[in-house]
Design an enzyme around this catalytic site. Structure first.
Site, mmCIF file in Angstrom:
data_model
loop_
_atom_site.group_PDB
_atom_site.id
_atom_site.type_symbol
_atom_site.label_atom_id
_atom_site.label_comp_id
_atom_site.label_asym_id
_atom_site.label_seq_id
_atom_site.Cartn_x
_atom_site.Cartn_y
_atom_site.Cartn_z
ATOM 1 C CB SER A 190 -89.341 10.671 44.541
ATOM 2 O OG SER A 190 -88.920 9.454 45.111
ATOM 3 C CD GLU A 244 -90.912 4.537 47.107
ATOM 4 O OE1 GLU A 244 -89.697 4.367 47.293
ATOM 5 O OE2 GLU A 244 -91.777 3.670 47.405
ATOM 6 C CE1 TYR A 304 -92.270 11.114 49.437
ATOM 7 C CE2 TYR A 304 -91.481 9.457 47.888
ATOM 8 C CZ TYR A 304 -91.355 10.696 48.479
ATOM 9 O OH TYR A 304 -90.315 11.530 48.110
HETATM 10 P P1 NAP Z 1 -87.380 16.266 54.546
HETATM 11 O O1 NAP Z 1 -86.066 16.477 55.220
HETATM 12 O O2 NAP Z 1 -88.359 15.329 55.122
HETATM 13 O O3 NAP Z 1 -88.063 17.714 54.420
HETATM 14 C C1 NAP Z 1 -89.421 17.858 54.054
HETATM 15 C C2 NAP Z 1 -89.856 19.269 54.341
HETATM 16 O O4 NAP Z 1 -91.232 19.439 53.961
HETATM 17 C C3 NAP Z 1 -89.763 19.680 55.822
HETATM 18 O O5 NAP Z 1 -89.263 20.988 55.879
HETATM 19 C C4 NAP Z 1 -91.229 19.646 56.266
HETATM 20 O O6 NAP Z 1 -91.503 20.495 57.331
HETATM 21 C C5 NAP Z 1 -91.901 20.149 55.005
HETATM 22 N N1 NAP Z 1 -93.342 19.879 54.953
HETATM 23 C C6 NAP Z 1 -93.965 18.698 55.166
HETATM 24 N N2 NAP Z 1 -95.294 18.846 54.988
HETATM 25 C C7 NAP Z 1 -95.513 20.142 54.673
HETATM 26 C C8 NAP Z 1 -96.674 20.905 54.389
HETATM 27 N N3 NAP Z 1 -97.895 20.369 54.381
HETATM 28 N N4 NAP Z 1 -96.527 22.230 54.097
HETATM 29 C C9 NAP Z 1 -95.295 22.807 54.117
HETATM 30 N N5 NAP Z 1 -94.163 22.131 54.391
HETATM 31 C C10 NAP Z 1 -94.269 20.818 54.663
HETATM 32 O O7 NAP Z 1 -87.161 15.833 53.017
HETATM 33 P P2 NAP Z 1 -85.866 16.012 52.068
HETATM 34 O O8 NAP Z 1 -85.053 14.778 52.182
HETATM 35 O O9 NAP Z 1 -85.266 17.336 52.284
HETATM 36 O O10 NAP Z 1 -86.558 15.958 50.626
HETATM 37 C C11 NAP Z 1 -86.994 17.154 49.986
HETATM 38 C C12 NAP Z 1 -88.019 16.799 48.912
HETATM 39 O O11 NAP Z 1 -87.417 15.932 47.945
HETATM 40 C C13 NAP Z 1 -89.265 16.074 49.404
HETATM 41 O O12 NAP Z 1 -90.348 16.490 48.615
HETATM 42 C C14 NAP Z 1 -88.956 14.614 49.137
HETATM 43 O O13 NAP Z 1 -90.159 13.878 48.996
HETATM 44 C C15 NAP Z 1 -88.182 14.729 47.853
HETATM 45 N N6 NAP Z 1 -87.212 13.672 47.584
HETATM 46 C C16 NAP Z 1 -86.285 13.360 48.525
HETATM 47 C C17 NAP Z 1 -85.334 12.386 48.240
HETATM 48 C C18 NAP Z 1 -84.284 12.008 49.261
HETATM 49 O O14 NAP Z 1 -83.679 10.934 49.113
HETATM 50 N N7 NAP Z 1 -84.016 12.835 50.260
HETATM 51 C C19 NAP Z 1 -85.341 11.743 46.994
HETATM 52 C C20 NAP Z 1 -86.292 12.108 46.059
HETATM 53 C C21 NAP Z 1 -87.213 13.086 46.340
HETATM 54 P P3 NAP Z 1 -91.547 19.924 58.854
HETATM 55 O O15 NAP Z 1 -90.134 19.970 59.336
HETATM 56 O O16 NAP Z 1 -92.456 20.880 59.536
HETATM 57 O O17 NAP Z 1 -92.085 18.517 58.767
HETATM 58 N N1 GDD Z 2 -86.452 3.909 57.014
HETATM 59 C C1 GDD Z 2 -86.016 2.653 57.197
HETATM 60 N N2 GDD Z 2 -85.881 2.166 58.466
HETATM 61 N N3 GDD Z 2 -85.741 1.900 56.107
HETATM 62 C C2 GDD Z 2 -85.287 0.637 56.314
HETATM 63 C C3 GDD Z 2 -85.113 0.107 57.586
HETATM 64 C C4 GDD Z 2 -85.440 0.887 58.728
HETATM 65 O O1 GDD Z 2 -85.329 0.480 59.877
HETATM 66 N N4 GDD Z 2 -84.644 -1.170 57.450
HETATM 67 C C5 GDD Z 2 -84.525 -1.409 56.155
HETATM 68 N N5 GDD Z 2 -84.920 -0.316 55.435
HETATM 69 C C6 GDD Z 2 -84.972 -0.232 53.978
HETATM 70 C C7 GDD Z 2 -86.320 0.194 53.418
HETATM 71 O O2 GDD Z 2 -87.237 -0.901 53.393
HETATM 72 C C8 GDD Z 2 -85.895 0.654 52.014
HETATM 73 O O3 GDD Z 2 -85.818 -0.466 51.159
HETATM 74 C C9 GDD Z 2 -84.489 1.212 52.236
HETATM 75 O O4 GDD Z 2 -84.072 0.763 53.533
HETATM 76 C C10 GDD Z 2 -84.415 2.732 52.207
HETATM 77 O O5 GDD Z 2 -85.385 3.249 53.101
HETATM 78 P P1 GDD Z 2 -85.430 4.823 53.456
HETATM 79 O O6 GDD Z 2 -84.100 5.287 53.910
HETATM 80 O O7 GDD Z 2 -86.596 5.022 54.380
HETATM 81 O O8 GDD Z 2 -85.664 5.522 52.043
HETATM 82 P P2 GDD Z 2 -86.715 5.199 50.874
HETATM 83 O O9 GDD Z 2 -85.943 4.624 49.730
HETATM 84 O O10 GDD Z 2 -87.874 4.450 51.350
HETATM 85 O O11 GDD Z 2 -87.221 6.676 50.517
HETATM 86 C C11 GDD Z 2 -86.303 7.760 50.361
HETATM 87 O O12 GDD Z 2 -85.874 7.848 49.035
HETATM 88 C C12 GDD Z 2 -86.885 8.201 48.088
HETATM 89 C C13 GDD Z 2 -86.219 8.234 46.711
HETATM 90 O O13 GDD Z 2 -86.112 6.954 46.209
HETATM 91 C C14 GDD Z 2 -87.009 9.024 50.842
HETATM 92 O O14 GDD Z 2 -86.069 10.063 50.946
HETATM 93 C C15 GDD Z 2 -88.086 9.485 49.878
HETATM 94 O O15 GDD Z 2 -88.570 10.767 50.266
HETATM 95 C C16 GDD Z 2 -87.448 9.556 48.487
HETATM 96 O O16 GDD Z 2 -88.389 9.992 47.546
#
Ligand code: NAP
Ligand code: GDD
Length: 322
Positions: A125, A127, A151
């Site tokens: 990520s 992050e 995280y």
């Molecule tokens: P998500 O919608 O939150 O999905 C996470 C999945 O992980 C869910 O199916 C959850 O199951 C499962 N999980 C959580 N804890 C677990 C455990 N202990 N054992 C087995 N399964 C578990 O996340 P996503 O947006 O699809 O992201 C997929 C991956 O990419 C994650 O690793 C995330 O950190 C990473 N990532 C995401 C982003 C982004 O912007 N979306 C960016 C960079 C990296 P439950 O439904 O049971 O909770």
């Molecule tokens: N969630 C959330 N809720 N974020 C908020 C809010 C709120 O009410 N208000 C402002 N934000 C701001 C957060 O402080 C952050 O700066 C930005 O919106 C994005 O927040 P999120 O959508 O929660 O995503 P993230 O950037 O913290 O994390 C996501 O992206 C990562 C990759 O950079 C997640 O998907 C992580 O799993 C992923 O790794």
């Protein structure tokens, strides 16, 4: 028929990756956790009828992971499971590290012991960079990692242990370093879907306002569908390597909110207030990814723009909140 094993299969990315791999002719296996309310647990993948096999499993349960991988003998493993919410990782830091860091190690061990000829993808990520930015205002594969959340710290461990297993045991283990990616399937407590759903609720008369945290942070937002295609490309590269996946565009939370509200003929200033409970103890303020390596290697081009991504999400909620 190739076999893929996906953790986090019922998450946003897991569901799109499942659809994509099935369209390529794969047989897909995945794990879900036991949930006390099972009714909606598979809602993102329940429309899939064939070539999909779901088992109970958890990243903390090594013997279960080993048993499944021994049985399935997958060609490809995608570790997408995580406690993926950054702010919540401050509330549950140990659980986050158990899942996102030690969970990845558990899966790598199971992989090494049962099917070392498979290819392994780790969901890394942006992050991980924290507030580290190159002088030209981009993050890239060489940018130092200085995470600003439990995280992010856990993901840095998973990133490094994946590289360590690749180098130590000659495994085809890779990292995709993905910047934020969204979709209508995004959890509604992440900021894009929270804003879109909240604005539609206001438009439809079901809510009077919307509380957010920091509106002045910047993110590089893409679409999950484009990013799961990149995962498959990265994993199937002829040498195991690590790649950034990003659009190269950045927008503030405020700009995103303004766009969404104005598409609904609303002025966000009249409805959005700040609630400190949505602030993070340490904020990552700016993300903008340079995915030149990915684009040059695979000719990857995202199909969605910032605007078409948000338009799709707005239309989804307009259809679902009448
Ligand atoms: P998500 O919608 O939150 O999905 C996470 C999945 O992980 C869910 O199916 C959850 O199951 C499962 N999980 C959580 N804890 C677990 C455990 N202990 N054992 C087995 N399964 C578990 O996340 P996503 O947006 O699809 O992201 C997929 C991956 O990419 C994650 O690793 C995330 O950190 C990473 N990532 C995401 C982003 C982004 O912007 N979306 C960016 C960079 C990296 P439950 O439904 O049971 O909770
Ligand atoms: N969630 C959330 N809720 N974020 C908020 C809010 C709120 O009410 N208000 C402002 N934000 C701001 C957060 O402080 C952050 O700066 C930005 O919106 C994005 O927040 P999120 O959508 O929660 O995503 P993230 O950037 O913290 O994390 C996501 O992206 C990562 C990759 O950079 C997640 O998907 C992580 O799993 C992923 O790794």
């Amino acid at each position: 028929m190739k076999k893929a094993f996906i953790t986090g299969i019922n998450g946003q990315d897991g569901s799109y990756l499942t659809e994509y791999l099935l369209s390529l002719g794969y047989e897909v296996y995945g794990i879900i956790r036991r949930n006390s309310v099972p009714e909606h647990q598979q809602s993102r993948i329940e429309f899939v009828r064939t070539n999909l096999h779901i088992s109970y499993g958890d990243l903390s349960d090594v013997s279960g992971l080993e048993r499944l991988l021994r049985e399935v003998q997958p060609d490809e493993i995608y570790n997408l499971a995580a406690q993926s919410h950054v702010r919540i990782s401050f509330d549950v830091p140990q659980f986050t590290v158990q899942t996102n860091a030690l969970g990845a190690l558990n899966l790598l061990e199971a992989y090494r012991n049962t099917c070392p000829n498979a290819k392994y993808y780790q969901a890394s990520s942006s992050e991980m960079f924290g507030n580290s930015v190159d002088p030209d205002n981009y993050q890239r594969e060489t940018t130092p990692m200085r995470p600003t959340s439990p995280y992010g710290c856990a993901k840095v461990f998973a990133f490094n242990i994946t590289r360590n297993y690749r180098n130590s045991y000659n495994l085809h283990a890779v990292n995709g370093i993905l910047f934020n990616h969204e979709s209508p399937r995004r959890g509604s407590n992440f900021v894009t879907n929270k804003v879109v759903k909240g604005a539609v609720m206001i438009k439809r008369g079901y809510a009077k306002g919307l509380e957010l945290g920091n509106m002045d942070s910047y993110r590089d937002w893409g679409h999950s569908k484009d990013y799961v295609r990149a995962m498959h490309m990265i994993l199937n590269h002829y040498i195991p390597d690590d790649f950034i996946v990003a659009t190269g565009q950045t927008h503030s939370v405020r700009e995103m909110t303004e766009y969404v509200f104005s598409k609904l003929d609303l002025d966000y200033n009249e409805f959005v207030t700040q609630n400190p409970k949505y602030l993070r103890p340490e904020e990552l303020t700016y993300l903008r990814g340079d995915s030149t390596k990915l684009r040059n290697t695979f000719n990857w081009i995202p199909e969605y723009t910032f605007e078409t991504l948000l338009d799709e999400m707005i239309n989804f909620w307009l259809e679902n909140i009448k």
